[in-house]
Design a protein around this motif. Sequence first.
Motif, PDB file in Angstrom:
ATOM      1  N   MET B   1       0.834  -1.333   0.055  1.00 51.74           N
ATOM      2  CA  MET B   1       0.157   0.019  -0.191  1.00 51.74           C
ATOM      3  C   MET B   1       0.799   1.290  -0.084  1.00 51.74           C
ATOM      4  O   MET B   1       0.557   2.388  -0.595  1.00 51.74           O
ATOM      5  N   ARG B   2       1.955   1.356   0.768  1.00 50.66           N
ATOM      6  CA  ARG B   2       2.741   2.574   0.868  1.00 50.66           C
ATOM      7  C   ARG B   2       3.177   2.706  -0.621  1.00 50.66           C
ATOM      8  O   ARG B   2       3.450   3.970  -0.968  1.00 50.66           O
ATOM      9  N   SER B   3       3.650   1.877  -1.421  1.00 52.57           N
ATOM     10  CA  SER B   3       4.167   1.949  -2.630  1.00 52.57           C
ATOM     11  C   SER B   3       3.101   2.433  -3.656  1.00 52.57           C
ATOM     12  O   SER B   3       3.256   3.406  -4.364  1.00 52.57           O
ATOM     13  N   ALA B   4       1.797   2.272  -3.106  1.00 57.86           N
ATOM     14  CA  ALA B   4       0.972   2.696  -4.119  1.00 57.86           C
ATOM     15  C   ALA B   4       0.834   4.324  -3.823  1.00 57.86           C
ATOM     16  O   ALA B   4       0.556   5.112  -4.681  1.00 57.86           O
ATOM     17  N   GLY B   5       1.075   4.703  -2.635  1.00 57.20           N
ATOM     18  CA  GLY B   5       1.264   5.999  -2.176  1.00 57.20           C
ATOM     19  C   GLY B   5       2.281   6.773  -2.782  1.00 57.20           C
ATOM     20  O   GLY B   5       2.154   7.752  -3.273  1.00 57.20           O
ATOM     21  N   VAL B   6       3.403   5.946  -3.104  1.00 56.28           N
ATOM     22  CA  VAL B   6       4.474   6.661  -3.784  1.00 56.28           C
ATOM     23  C   VAL B   6       3.959   6.779  -5.170  1.00 56.28           C
ATOM     24  O   VAL B   6       4.574   7.990  -5.839  1.00 56.28           O
TER      25      VAL B   6
END
Lengths: 243, 387
Positions: B1-6
């Motif tokens: 999910m964090r990478s989706a934010g990136v």
Amino acid sequence: MIRVSGLRKTFGDVVAVDDVSFAAEDGAITGLLGPNGAGKSTTLRMLYGLMAPEAGEVAVDGVDVQRRTMAAQERIGALPDTHALYPRLTGRENIRYFARLRGIPADVTEGRLDEFVRLLEMADFVDRRAKGYSHGERSRVLLARALIHEPRNVLLDEPTNGLDVMSTRRMRDLIRELRGRGCAVLFSSHIMQEVSLLCDHIVIVAAGRVVAAGSPDAIRETAGCEDLEDAFVRLTGPQEDAA
Amino acid sequence: MRSAGVVFRKELLDGFRDRRAFIAVLVSISIFPIVMLVMGRFAEGIQDELRNMELPVAGQQNAPALVEWLGQQPGLELTPAPEDPESAVRDREVDLVLRIPADYEERFAEGRPAEVELVADSSRTAGGAKAGRVTRLLESYGQEVAALRLVSRGISPMLVRPLAVERAEVFSTRRRRAFSALGFIPFFLLMNAFFGGMQIASDAIAGERERGSIEALLLNAVPARFLILGKWAAAAVFAVFLTLLGIGTCILVLRFMPGALNISPSVTDWFLVAVTAIPLALFCSAIQVVLSTYAKSYKEAQTYFGYVAFLPMIPFFAVTFNWVEQGTWTAFIPILGQHLMILNVMAGEAVAAWELALAGLIALGAAAALLRFASGLFVRESVVFVR
């Protein structure tokens, strides 16, 4: 280290890669040498998990690329043959983007970024948008981007393609430095001199098959030629000229 | 999910730096006011012309009584007719000409229908509207004369009017206005919701593949669903932003357009419109993500968007031409449902909260399914490497 065994890939009727096996050891530079269309890029794409082989296996530090693609990719830094950056981002932003995707803490990223800027002499252009980059500038940013997470295994698809003398030298120095740090470096090329200059181990492919493998000396011996270039031409057959 | 934010942050930054996206924003917020302005001016112009029109009359001497009566009508000025009425109307020198033949008085006296002729060009809005007004005036003159004739013979005019048709209209004035004049507010908002994320979706997905940057992107040990999620979120933010901007323009236009529509939806109404439109913007962005994933290039993606551009138009025509009955089920078809709901809100009708919520959930569910499909497609070998 990377271990490849019995790799096979076809596109329709065309056999692109046929029973390819080799290993790229830690602390060594391995060259994947072959004329255009020999299956080098296809092989590399299977190595970093973007293409599924029809047969065979790839293991990166013992991690199976097919079954645990994400875990294997974490151990790989790669420069694919499409040398593309995001044109509306600056060089620094391009590198930062991939660092964040890989979850590297911001302060660590910035430290490494500064180091790359110094090492690859990117200070003049790294804060400009990538749109106007020259070929050499682009490839330096691409390289830094591929290495920002300090991978143990480095895969470079024709890294010096189209570079001028200075850029090529910088690239070679960096590849040697990676070896010095104990990385397994695998790079593909169709340029004989480059491979013979850099590599500890050479894998020659032609028409999708490994035709010879070993140290530069061993290759010369196999082909029965004094000159490595002659050996290459003899081994790869008459398909296409390679310089 | 964090990478989706990136991915999301990167695509937003990229989108903001893209001049094409900026132009899309400008175009989409300016279209509605321009359409309204032009239409409003046009309609007002015709009204003005009708209220204060000139009527060239040929053969005025043939019917002094009629001419006198016409001359007394407010906002109607009789003028001498041009030599050749037909060619004058055809050449647009005048909008229409009333011609009274020489035998008018004779036929009138004998009680035979006295012919008068209206030369007009109904292909012109002004000509048609003016001819309509003059026709109605002449008819009411005729009725007046008829009534007088009957009375003079001792017959009540009521006798020839056996029926009196009264219409009890259940379609409220506001609703009628909403359906006719405001019909394109939902259309306009849905277009914004539909096209708001187009630029980002096509650039971030199809463009990514076209530039060849996708290969390096897929090497970062980030599952495709997070990449797609981030790209979709960036497109959706633009779509929602443009939808809200569209609502803002509608509010301003309805408030400041002189005598535009005499409808002023309340703050609550606009809030309901926003609640209806936002899930749709998210759904439409998901459609664009799928199309962009399927397309090999930025241009190809734009072509596909052209193919689906008719989607927001379907409900517009469906409502305008009464193809759909307003029933409960229609509220839950994405796009059509939202169109009808916005229209109902504009018409000042109550929209049930559960209907709103269910329609929103259906749109979001459909968006999730589309994104799932796109994630699988995004990393498919034949999609990544075919150029």
